[in-house]
Scaffold this motif. Sequence first.
Motif, PDB file in Angstrom:
ATOM      1  N   MET A   1       0.835  -1.189   0.000  1.00  0.00           N
ATOM      2  CA  MET A   1       0.000   0.000   0.000  1.00  0.00           C
ATOM      3  C   MET A   1       0.876   1.247   0.000  1.00  0.00           C
ATOM      4  O   MET A   1       2.005   1.233   0.499  1.00  0.00           O
ATOM      5  CB  MET A   1      -0.908   0.035   1.236  1.00  0.00           C
ATOM      6  CG  MET A   1      -1.997  -0.997   1.265  1.00  0.00           C
ATOM      7  SD  MET A   1      -3.101  -0.682   2.658  1.00  0.00           S
ATOM      8  CE  MET A   1      -4.098  -2.158   2.585  1.00  0.00           C
ATOM      9  N   LEU A   2       0.311   2.318  -0.520  1.00  0.00           N
ATOM     10  CA  LEU A   2       0.971   3.617  -0.478  1.00  0.00           C
ATOM     11  C   LEU A   2       0.153   4.523   0.432  1.00  0.00           C
ATOM     12  O   LEU A   2      -1.056   4.660   0.255  1.00  0.00           O
ATOM     13  CB  LEU A   2       1.063   4.222  -1.875  1.00  0.00           C
ATOM     14  CG  LEU A   2       1.626   5.649  -1.966  1.00  0.00           C
ATOM     15  CD1 LEU A   2       3.081   5.678  -1.525  1.00  0.00           C
ATOM     16  CD2 LEU A   2       1.490   6.192  -3.379  1.00  0.00           C
ATOM     17  N   VAL A   3       0.820   5.135   1.414  1.00  0.00           N
ATOM     18  CA  VAL A   3       0.159   6.069   2.331  1.00  0.00           C
ATOM     19  C   VAL A   3       0.720   7.457   2.062  1.00  0.00           C
ATOM     20  O   VAL A   3       1.921   7.689   2.227  1.00  0.00           O
ATOM     21  CB  VAL A   3       0.387   5.685   3.806  1.00  0.00           C
ATOM     22  CG1 VAL A   3      -0.297   6.689   4.727  1.00  0.00           C
ATOM     23  CG2 VAL A   3      -0.132   4.272   4.070  1.00  0.00           C
ATOM     24  N   VAL A   4      -0.149   8.383   1.635  1.00  0.00           N
ATOM     25  CA  VAL A   4       0.261   9.749   1.331  1.00  0.00           C
ATOM     26  C   VAL A   4      -0.422  10.672   2.332  1.00  0.00           C
ATOM     27  O   VAL A   4      -1.623  10.935   2.243  1.00  0.00           O
ATOM     28  CB  VAL A   4      -0.123  10.156  -0.108  1.00  0.00           C
ATOM     29  CG1 VAL A   4       0.516  11.497  -0.458  1.00  0.00           C
ATOM     30  CG2 VAL A   4       0.282   9.083  -1.109  1.00  0.00           C
ATOM     31  N   GLU A   5       0.352  11.162   3.306  1.00  0.00           N
ATOM     32  CA  GLU A   5      -0.188  11.974   4.395  1.00  0.00           C
ATOM     33  C   GLU A   5       0.920  12.901   4.893  1.00  0.00           C
ATOM     34  O   GLU A   5       2.027  12.443   5.189  1.00  0.00           O
ATOM     35  CB  GLU A   5      -0.691  11.064   5.518  1.00  0.00           C
ATOM     36  CG  GLU A   5      -0.948  11.728   6.844  1.00  0.00           C
ATOM     37  CD  GLU A   5      -2.022  12.791   6.783  1.00  0.00           C
ATOM     38  OE1 GLU A   5      -1.695  13.965   7.061  1.00  0.00           O
ATOM     39  OE2 GLU A   5      -3.175  12.445   6.457  1.00  0.00           O
ATOM     40  N   ASP A   6       0.625  14.219   4.963  1.00  0.00           N
ATOM     41  CA  ASP A   6       1.677  15.165   5.339  1.00  0.00           C
ATOM     42  C   ASP A   6       1.872  15.282   6.845  1.00  0.00           C
ATOM     43  O   ASP A   6       2.913  15.765   7.299  1.00  0.00           O
ATOM     44  CB  ASP A   6       1.396  16.549   4.738  1.00  0.00           C
ATOM     45  CG  ASP A   6       0.113  17.161   5.262  1.00  0.00           C
ATOM     46  OD1 ASP A   6      -0.863  16.413   5.454  1.00  0.00           O
ATOM     47  OD2 ASP A   6       0.090  18.380   5.491  1.00  0.00           O
ATOM     48  N   ASP A   7       0.905  14.847   7.638  1.00  0.00           N
ATOM     49  CA  ASP A   7       1.060  14.873   9.093  1.00  0.00           C
ATOM     50  C   ASP A   7       1.905  13.669   9.525  1.00  0.00           C
ATOM     51  O   ASP A   7       1.493  12.514   9.366  1.00  0.00           O
ATOM     52  CB  ASP A   7      -0.317  14.831   9.765  1.00  0.00           C
ATOM     53  CG  ASP A   7      -0.237  14.998  11.268  1.00  0.00           C
ATOM     54  OD1 ASP A   7       0.372  14.131  11.930  1.00  0.00           O
ATOM     55  OD2 ASP A   7      -0.790  15.987  11.773  1.00  0.00           O
ATOM     56  N   ASP A   8       3.090  13.945  10.060  1.00  0.00           N
ATOM     57  CA  ASP A   8       4.029  12.870  10.403  1.00  0.00           C
ATOM     58  C   ASP A   8       3.425  11.847  11.360  1.00  0.00           C
ATOM     59  O   ASP A   8       3.585  10.634  11.171  1.00  0.00           O
ATOM     60  CB  ASP A   8       5.301  13.453  11.029  1.00  0.00           C
ATOM     61  CG  ASP A   8       6.093  14.301  10.054  1.00  0.00           C
ATOM     62  OD1 ASP A   8       5.855  14.170   8.838  1.00  0.00           O
ATOM     63  OD2 ASP A   8       6.947  15.091  10.497  1.00  0.00           O
ATOM     64  N   THR A  25       3.920  -1.446   3.194  1.00  0.00           N
ATOM     65  CA  THR A  25       3.542  -0.057   2.940  1.00  0.00           C
ATOM     66  C   THR A  25       4.736   0.795   2.549  1.00  0.00           C
ATOM     67  O   THR A  25       5.871   0.531   2.958  1.00  0.00           O
ATOM     68  CB  THR A  25       2.887   0.574   4.191  1.00  0.00           C
ATOM     69  OG1 THR A  25       3.823   0.563   5.273  1.00  0.00           O
ATOM     70  CG2 THR A  25       1.633  -0.176   4.586  1.00  0.00           C
ATOM     71  N   ILE A  26       4.453   1.806   1.743  1.00  0.00           N
ATOM     72  CA  ILE A  26       5.401   2.874   1.439  1.00  0.00           C
ATOM     73  C   ILE A  26       4.756   4.161   1.914  1.00  0.00           C
ATOM     74  O   ILE A  26       3.585   4.418   1.630  1.00  0.00           O
ATOM     75  CB  ILE A  26       5.711   2.953  -0.071  1.00  0.00           C
ATOM     76  CG1 ILE A  26       6.469   1.701  -0.519  1.00  0.00           C
ATOM     77  CG2 ILE A  26       6.531   4.203  -0.396  1.00  0.00           C
ATOM     78  CD1 ILE A  26       6.769   1.672  -2.019  1.00  0.00           C
ATOM     79  N   LEU A  27       5.506   4.975   2.646  1.00  0.00           N
ATOM     80  CA  LEU A  27       4.970   6.210   3.207  1.00  0.00           C
ATOM     81  C   LEU A  27       5.590   7.411   2.518  1.00  0.00           C
ATOM     82  O   LEU A  27       6.792   7.431   2.244  1.00  0.00           O
ATOM     83  CB  LEU A  27       5.271   6.288   4.717  1.00  0.00           C
ATOM     84  CG  LEU A  27       4.891   5.069   5.578  1.00  0.00           C
ATOM     85  CD1 LEU A  27       5.271   5.335   7.030  1.00  0.00           C
ATOM     86  CD2 LEU A  27       3.404   4.761   5.467  1.00  0.00           C
TER      87      LEU A  27
END
Length: 227
Positions: A1-8, A25-27
Amino acid sequence: MLVVEDDDAIRETIGESLCAEGFETILCGDGFEAVSILTSQPRHKFDLIILDVMLPGIGGLDICRRLREFDPKTRIFMISARDNEIDRVLGLEVGADDYLVKPFSVRELVARCRAQLRRYQERSDESNAKMIEYGNLCLYIEECRVTKDGKDLSLAPKEYKILKLLLEHPRQVLSRDQILERIWGDDYFGDTKTVDVHIRWIREKIEQDPSSPQCIHTLRGFGYRFG
């Protein structure tokens, strides 16, 4: 899965929870990085993408819209602090499969991800029963249609039927007589060379180099074999 989120903190929490459930996962934390990952060659293939709406660089809605231009299948799960109906509808209209409003339970997020993947697998199983795929070729049985690299091929009815027969029996040698009987019928009394002609026409449409075929092979004295 790819997780795209700017909040660390949110990104790491989601990543840890997915890993604990057995997902690889890749973050990443911004839109430009996400687009770079999604468009890199060879292209990464993700079962599901968790995509924040508000991202630095390129927003999640734009990323979703761009991704849907070349990838209609990957599940996209949008997350956002925006909770009004218009935002949810817009997210779904640009191509998202689900939309979850922050703050949310990570357990609910993981459960929804599993549900999306399960439904996708069920649809894929149903679709595969109606489709035969080999390399860059896809034959859609109910539509009597064949594509190569996603583009429709112009096949005459007999060409389509021969190709379908060969694809349904991969690596099995079929003689001219067997092909004639299955495609033309057992009351056909014409020249068996018509099979060779049709095979040549098919090769011209599906092979990279028809003079050196990699899909339909000739076994002299026996017949033809696909694969």
